[in-house]
Design an enzyme around this catalytic site. Structure first.
Site, PDB file in Angstrom:
ATOM      1  N   LYS A 111      46.760  46.956 -42.867  1.00 29.18           N
ATOM      2  CA  LYS A 111      45.325  46.732 -42.565  1.00 29.18           C
ATOM      3  C   LYS A 111      44.716  48.175 -42.331  1.00 29.18           C
ATOM      4  CE  LYS A 111      45.200  42.339 -42.225  1.00 29.18           C
ATOM      5  NZ  LYS A 111      45.751  41.436 -41.110  1.00 29.18           N
ATOM      6  N   LYS A 191      52.654  38.587 -52.411  1.00 29.31           N
ATOM      7  CA  LYS A 191      52.717  37.430 -51.596  1.00 29.31           C
ATOM      8  C   LYS A 191      51.251  36.923 -51.759  1.00 29.31           C
ATOM      9  CE  LYS A 191      51.419  37.940 -47.341  1.00 29.31           C
ATOM     10  NZ  LYS A 191      51.051  38.249 -45.927  1.00 29.31           N
ATOM     11  N   LYS A 194      44.823  35.120 -48.930  1.00 32.54           N
ATOM     12  CA  LYS A 194      43.446  35.112 -49.345  1.00 32.54           C
ATOM     13  C   LYS A 194      42.894  36.331 -49.697  1.00 32.54           C
ATOM     14  CE  LYS A 194      44.220  33.494 -44.665  1.00 32.54           C
ATOM     15  NZ  LYS A 194      44.649  32.544 -43.849  1.00 32.54           N
TER      16      LYS A 194
HETATM   17  P1  AMP Z   1      47.828  33.091 -41.814  1.00 30.34           P
HETATM   18  O1  AMP Z   1      46.789  32.330 -42.371  1.00 30.34           O
HETATM   19  O2  AMP Z   1      47.878  34.504 -42.401  1.00 30.34           O
HETATM   20  O3  AMP Z   1      47.525  33.434 -40.299  1.00 30.34           O
HETATM   21  O4  AMP Z   1      49.224  32.371 -41.946  1.00 30.34           O
HETATM   22  C1  AMP Z   1      49.538  31.518 -41.335  1.00 30.34           C
HETATM   23  C2  AMP Z   1      50.944  31.397 -41.544  1.00 30.34           C
HETATM   24  O5  AMP Z   1      51.105  31.173 -42.772  1.00 30.34           O
HETATM   25  C3  AMP Z   1      51.604  32.367 -40.904  1.00 30.34           C
HETATM   26  O6  AMP Z   1      53.008  31.891 -40.292  1.00 30.34           O
HETATM   27  C4  AMP Z   1      52.305  33.102 -42.282  1.00 30.34           C
HETATM   28  O7  AMP Z   1      53.374  33.938 -41.992  1.00 30.34           O
HETATM   29  C5  AMP Z   1      52.279  31.955 -43.310  1.00 30.34           C
HETATM   30  N1  AMP Z   1      51.976  32.462 -44.683  1.00 30.34           N
HETATM   31  C6  AMP Z   1      50.853  33.295 -45.124  1.00 30.34           C
HETATM   32  N2  AMP Z   1      50.800  33.498 -46.438  1.00 30.34           N
HETATM   33  C7  AMP Z   1      52.333  33.244 -46.883  1.00 30.34           C
HETATM   34  C8  AMP Z   1      53.007  33.138 -48.049  1.00 30.34           C
HETATM   35  N3  AMP Z   1      52.537  33.763 -49.055  1.00 30.34           N
HETATM   36  N4  AMP Z   1      54.210  32.851 -48.087  1.00 30.34           N
HETATM   37  C9  AMP Z   1      54.596  32.397 -46.835  1.00 30.34           C
HETATM   38  N5  AMP Z   1      54.134  32.129 -45.827  1.00 30.34           N
HETATM   39  C10 AMP Z   1      52.844  32.298 -45.611  1.00 30.34           C
END
Ligand code: AMP
Ligand code: TRP
Length: 332
Positions: A111, A191, A194
């Site tokens: 970040k 990965k 968004k």
């Molecule tokens: P976030 O929207 O970034 O807060 O992510 C919400 C949850 O989704 C967190 O537990 C992340 O670790 C999981 N997550 C986000 N992106 C991925 C991905 N590409 N693969 C697996 N888990 C993900």
């Protein structure tokens, strides 16, 4: 019953990475655990979002999770800032966290690189607030994607240090990964995220999913339809693992290796299978949206009330242990 906790950032829309990496576990665990899910709007402030947009995103993410099947009768779903104890505990835990530990965090380093113009202290102490989120509820397990494993290790270290100093207070929260802890994006390399613009949204209309699948990377060695492919090198094929039943997937793998089917055919099957999972979520999303924002607001508010009751208990104990008055104003 074991208590679990997880946080979701109110940034952008949910994608199949979130779905497979975390949400699938959220849904299963609400049946067997005391589950607490939190939309982390304090965390979101690290990037100074537009205020109206942030409020709006919290509701959208809440709606997304309800549409996906989080049931407010079974799990607590709430907005982090409805429970200011998160920020209070974060301050206290910050005094149990070393600068050296925080500077090792990969998410911070990423970040900081992305937002060179605004490497603020909030971004740096983000993992402390995350530890506070979890420990405030004395959660024993935390379902997340692999990208959060390092933060959770730090949460355990902080809990242990606090316990060593003040006596047993917090369980050391275990990391609970799903079968798909790191879902790759359409590019087949990074990965799904968004911020990388490589995602399939769980609310994307079917036409959009079809379009995105068309450009999704497959086995690069397979240039022509007549070339045999290797499913283990193909990101699209890994998605089949989660959406397509074993027997059908075996067929596809065989077809790919023998060049009996092309990538277009394989993607068509994936689209059908994926759509079968996502269509009911889209439908429920429409239904809930039709109820108006009051419904989501009410769920979050009620969840916040329940969360705050638990948080209050923990804070009383923590405040007393560290030498503050058990309650602000002494509880008088
Ligand atoms: P976030 O929207 O970034 O807060 O992510 C919400 C949850 O989704 C967190 O537990 C992340 O670790 C999981 N997550 C986000 N992106 C991925 C991905 N590409 N693969 C697996 N888990 C993900
Ligand atoms: N940092 C997590 C993410 O980026 C979100 C989060 C905040 C979280 N607090 C949490 C996850 C507590 C698990 C537990 O996705």
């Amino acid at each position: 019953m074991k208590r679990i906790f997880s946080g979701i950032q109110p940034t952008g829309s949910l994608h199949i990475g979130n779905y497979l990496g975390a949400m699938v576990n959220f849904l299963a665990l609400q049946e067997t655990r005391e589950a607490i899910y939190c939309v982390v709007d304090y965390h979101a402030l690290t990037i100074r979002p537009d205020p109206d947009r942030l409020r709006d995103r919290v509701r959208h993410v809440g709606l997304g999770y309800l549409a996906a099947g989080i049931d407010p009768e079974k799990a607590i779903l709430f907005r982090q800032s409805d429970v200011p104890e998160h920020a209070e505990l974060a301050w206290i835990l910050g005094c149990f966290t070393q600068i050296g530990e925080l500077s090792k965090m990969t998410q911070f380093k990423d970040k900081a690189r992305q937002h060179k113009e605004n490497v603020n202290a909030g971004l740096f102490t983000y993992p402390v607030l995350q530890a506070a989120d979890i420990l405030l509820y004395k959660a024993e397990e935390v379902p997340v994607g692999e990208d959060q494993a390092q933060h959770l290790e730090l949460s355990r270290d902080i809990a242990r240090r606090f316990n060593n100093h003040y006596g047993p207070t917090f369980p050391e929260p275990a990391t609970l990964l799903s079968q798909a802890p790191r879902v790759l994006g359409l590019d087949g390399e990074q990965k799904m995220s968004k911020s990388k613009n490589n995602e399939i949204g769980i609310l994307d209309p079917p036409e959009v999913i079809q379009q995105k699948l068309r450009i999704a990377k497959t086995d690069e060695a397979r240039q022509r339809r007549t070339d045999p492919g290797e499913p283990t090198r193909c990101n699209v094929f890994t998605w089949h693992t989660f959406f397509t039943p074993d027997a059908e997937r075996e067929e596809l793998a065989k077809g790919c290796r023998e060049a009996g089917i092309g990538c277009v055919d394989c993607k068509k099957v994936l689209f059908e299978r994926m759509n079968a999972v996502l269509a009911p979520i889209r439908e429920r999303h429409e239904e809930l949206k039709a109820k108006g924002w009051e419904y989501v607001d009410q769920v979050l508010l009620e969840g916040g009330r329940k969360a705050r009751a638990i948080a209050g208990e923990t804070m009383k104990e923590v405040r007393e242990k560290v030498g503050l008055l058990p309650e602000p104003g002494g509880g008088a």
